[in-house]
Design a protein around this motif. Structure first.
Motif, short mmCIF file in Angstrom:
data_model
loop_
_atom_site.label_atom_id
_atom_site.label_comp_id
_atom_site.label_asym_id
_atom_site.label_seq_id
_atom_site.Cartn_x
_atom_site.Cartn_y
_atom_site.Cartn_z
N UNK A 72 0.81 -1.22 0.00
CA UNK A 72 0.00 0.00 0.00
C UNK A 72 0.84 1.26 0.00
N UNK A 73 2.16 1.15 0.22
CA UNK A 73 3.01 2.32 0.25
C UNK A 73 3.88 2.46 -1.01
N UNK A 74 4.00 1.42 -1.78
CA UNK A 74 4.95 1.40 -2.89
C UNK A 74 4.24 1.03 -4.18
N UNK A 75 4.42 1.86 -5.20
CA UNK A 75 3.85 1.54 -6.50
C UNK A 75 4.72 2.14 -7.61
N UNK A 76 4.51 1.62 -8.81
CA UNK A 76 5.18 2.12 -10.01
C UNK A 76 4.12 2.46 -11.04
N UNK A 77 4.34 3.53 -11.80
CA UNK A 77 3.41 3.93 -12.83
C UNK A 77 4.16 4.45 -14.05
N UNK A 78 3.49 4.43 -15.20
CA UNK A 78 4.07 4.96 -16.42
C UNK A 78 3.69 6.41 -16.64
N UNK A 79 4.13 6.94 -17.78
CA UNK A 79 3.91 8.35 -18.09
C UNK A 79 3.53 8.48 -19.56
N UNK A 80 2.25 8.74 -19.86
CA UNK A 80 1.81 8.81 -21.26
C UNK A 80 2.40 9.98 -22.04
#
Length: 793
Positions: free
Chosen positions: A562-570
């Motif tokens: 719940x504290x760590x995530x990764x996301x992309x960038x369009x």
């Protein structure tokens, strides 16, 4: 301005062509009126100087730039009687020759013209794997790690001081994700590899994609007429075991060549990742223990058909799938400001991934004449798909070990992705008497669809979080044109090229649109000065582009807890690189190169940390302006008989400037790298061999990371039995368990330290059995341009 320069060069070259001198051409046939390839032709001119050439696959030859006068021609081959011809040349002349078969020809002969292990050419460095003891009993990925200047860390391939590179097989870019690329390279036996080309500054005929250059794996194409094959099996012991079996078959008869291979690998690894995050009032120690399992079958089938002496048609198919699942435990221990235990966050996770790829190629090669003019057309289709699901839970414990109330939660994230890639490429090679000219075009269409969702378990039912459900569509079209000119003037060799690419992008995700189109020019230039028979100087320049991977464009969040995530960038944009290099080669033994590269609009993943919420969010953004200065030195020596040693020593400086305030404005540092690859022949019959390989990387700057030193030691022994039909190899990698990836970075003034080890200490046993017909008659189509021939796979 550049267009005008190219126009002037074209007019100059064509004017030289109009003033070209005389030539001798013709065809060599046997008593059955069949064209004979690879006939050696020696010509002695009026000044008693000698030159050499040979016939192509159509039995044709040509000798150019000749002056009027008396000449002597000698046609020779092991299987045919030598023939001499003396005459006076006044005009362009055609001389056709009939050779009689040598009655003393041996029935079964194998001829190997051994090249130097490492060759420096005008636009690349060539590692001749066929002559390397290190290439016995390995696969393509492991062999890459033995090439000076090339590093393989966590199964990712990079160049020393420069970073990751794109991989090609037979001049074609491998369009696979990192994990699938690793599996594909491991499925290629080193016995099938002819050579590996390291191209730090690719010429115009290659795609401009990839800031740090290309590595081209050239597979063996020459096969004996008849039937030939091999079976191989490998057992690897790391923390856990992995086994693989496979084989290849090839058959040639008259105009038809068939080839196929099939491999399957099954086993598991246990990577270990550990990190520390130093918040202002807390320290988070994160330990990720993982065991991942893979079953990876893959295969290839291909057909070549010689429609006529000038026309070759071919088809190939590659396919594979990966069944992956992992079992993870992520334990986060939280300490307060006086380093006393505050709490513990435990996460158990499991992931399942099923991915597959299919690739088909149809090509046509048409010779336009007997002087090497030709056109090659390639049509390619590539399809990749995967289906991922990751389950994880979170449990928080107080300092006394008790579970914190309502701290337990369960989550599920899923992802489905489909990528379709279509390309059509045409290349025209036009060698003239005084220069070579080539041009081509490429059309590509890429479509990527991703369907992602996130669920939380409530009342024993997984309920979708609609705010984190996402459908991502991305389309990219590129049209490219290129021209390339080669010219030799006395002791100088020149090559100049220009590639133009026009790209249109249309992406949509979570109602976010990313539409963009751009036109870019990518010039290349090479020059080599042959100062003497033992000394060559070279200089080259090139401009490159690095387009982001599709997954980096998708803004969907993939949570670890719940504290760590990764996301992309369009809205991520391409980066650009300018490279220049000056090199010197002495006696094909000592090579030095001084290089400089400049990257603009560079992108990388940044782990943004918020001290107020403890959220760690990793996201790729454009923020880097970088500089790389590098001095590379390599030396190939043979200290004693049976010992060949290839050594590399690099010194480099990396500078990274950041445009975002959360990171350091500037990070720079000097570093060095040393490697030695040693091959030993341990008996007179050359059937027992060994190798000792070692490299050491000093601390270095990589983007905004400070990397710590690391090193690696490998040992191996191989033996050939039963007339070299059976190969047995035992290899030990990372014996000292020092190939660890350790680095630190500073974001939002919060220090992060990482210490990762990817289970690289392994003991591997490989057994290979070769069977079939190995007569001397072989096929190696070089009708004009050998480089373009590599596209036939």
């Amino acid at each position: 301005m550049l267009g005008r320069v190219l126009l002037v060069l074209l007019l100059l070259f064509f004017s030289i062509t109009l003033r070209a001198q005389l030539k001798i051409s013709g065809k060599v046939i046997d008593e059955k009126n069949t064209a004979i390839e690879f006939i050696s032709i020696k010509i002695i001119d009026p000044k008693n100087k000698s030159n050499y050439t040979q016939t192509d696959s159509n039995g044709a030859y040509v000798l150019k730039n000749l002056e009027a006068g008396k000449y002597i021609l000698t046609f020779s081959s092991l299987n045919f009687e030598t023939k001499h011809d003396s005459f006076y040349l006044k005009q362009d002349t055609v001389i056709n020759i009939l050779l009689k078969e040598n009655s003393n020809t041996l029935n079964d002969v194998q001829i190997n013209a051994k090249k130097a292990l490492i060759e420096k050419k005008i636009d690349r460095t060539v590692f001749n794997a066929e002559n390397s003891v290190a290439a016995i009993g390995t696969d393509a990925l492991e062999l890459l790690a033995k090439i000076p200047g090339v590093r393989v860390l966590n199964d990712q391939v990079s160049l020393v001081g420069k970073g990751k590179v794109n991989i090609m097989v037979n001049d074609k870019l491998v369009q696979l994700s990192e994990d699938d690329l690793t599996n594909y390279l491991k499925s290629i036996s080193s016995d099938n590899i002819s050579k590996i080309e390291v191209i730090t500054n690719p010429p115009a005929k290659y795609d401009a994609q990839g800031n740090n250059g290309l590595i081209n794996i050239v597979l063996k194409k020459a096969i004996a007429e008849g039937f030939k094959g091999a079976f191989n099996s490998t057992f690897t012991q790391a923390t856990h075991s992995t086994a693989s079996v496979g084989g290849n078959l090839s058959y040639r008869k008259d105009k038809i060549t068939l080839y196929t291979n099939l491999n399957i690998r099954k086993g598991s690894l246990a990577p270990f990742e550990q990190s520390n995050v130093f918040y202002p009032t807390q320290t988070w120690n994160i330990v990720n223990k993982d065991r991942n399992f893979r079953t990876v079958p893959s295969g290839q089938v291909g057909l070549d058909y010689q429609l006529s002496q000038k026309t070759l048609l071919g088809f190939s198919y590659n396919g594979g799938l990966t069944n992956f699942h992992s079992e993870e435990n992520i334990r986060t221990t939280i300490f307060n400001s006086v380093q006393r235990l505050d709490s513990i966050l435990n996460s158990d996770a499991s992931a399942k991934i099923r991915s597959h790829y299919n690739a088909a190629n149809l090509y046509l090669k048409q010779a336009l004449d007997t002087t090497g003019k030709q056109i090659t057309i390639n049509a390619d289709w590539f399809k990749f798909g995967d289906d991922k699901s990751r389950y994880f839970n979170n449990t928080s414990y107080a300092e006394n070990g008790a579970i914190i109330q309502n701290a337990f939660a369960e989550y599920l994230s899923t992802s489905k992705q489909s990528i379709d890639l279509y390309t059509l490429k045409a290349d025209v090679d036009l060698p003239f008497k005084t220069f070579k000219f080539s041009l081509g075009t490429k059309l590509s269409f890429i479509e990527n669809e991703s369907d992602l969702a996130f669920y939380q378990k409530r009342n024993e039912v997984y309920q979708a979080d609609l705010a984190q459900t996402n459908l991502f569509n991305y389309k990219e079209r590129t049209q490219a044109l290129y021209v390339n000119l080669n010219k030799t003037i006395k002791k100088w060799d020149f090559q100049i090229g220009l590639r133009a690419e026009y790209t249109q992008i249309d992406g949509k995700s979570s109602n976010e649109l990313n539409q963009n189109d751009y036109f870019q020019l990518f010039p290349t230039f090479y020059a080599v000065y042959r100062a003497s028979e033992t000394s060559n100087w070279g200089i080259n320049y090139g401009r490159r582009i690095n387009r982001p991977a599709y997954r980096k464009l998708n803004p969907f969040r993939w949570y670890s807890n719940q504290y760590v995530y990764a996301e992309g960038n369009p809205f991520l944009q391409p980066s650009y690189n300018n490279n220049i290099e000056i090199s010197h080669v002495y006696n094909n033994v000592f090579t030095s190169a001084l290089s400089f590269s400049h990257i603009s609009n560079g992108f990388n993943d940044v782990n943004f940390i918020d001290a107020s919420t403890n959220i760690q969010a990793s996201k790729p953004i454009n923020f880097i302006t970088g500089y790389n200065y590098q001095l590379s030195n390599s030396v190939l020596v043979k200290p004693i008989k049976g010992w060949e040693s290839s050594n590399q020593f690099d010194v480099f400086c990396n500078v990274s400037n950041s445009s975002i305030e959360q990171t350091l404005n500037n990070l720079k540092g000097f570093s060095a790298y040393f490697s030695t690859v040693n091959q030993f022949t341990l008996n007179k019959s050359k059937t027992i061999m060994g190798d000792v390989n070692f490299w050491f990387q000093f601390p270095a700057v990589d983007g905004l990371n400070n990397n710590r030193s690391q090193c690696n030691l490998d040992l191996g022994v191989k033996t050939l039995l039963f007339n070299k039909k059976i190969q047995i190899a035992v290899n030990a990698t990372d014996i000292l368990k020092t190939n660890q990836y350790r680095f630190n970075s500073l974001v939002n003034n919060i220090r992060q330290e990482y210490n990762n080890y990817y289970d690289s200490r392994q003991l591997r046993l490989t057994i290979r059995y070769i069977f079939g017909n190995e007569k001397i008659k072989q096929i190696d189509r070089k009708a004009g341009n050998e480089e373009e021939r590599k596209r036939n796979n």
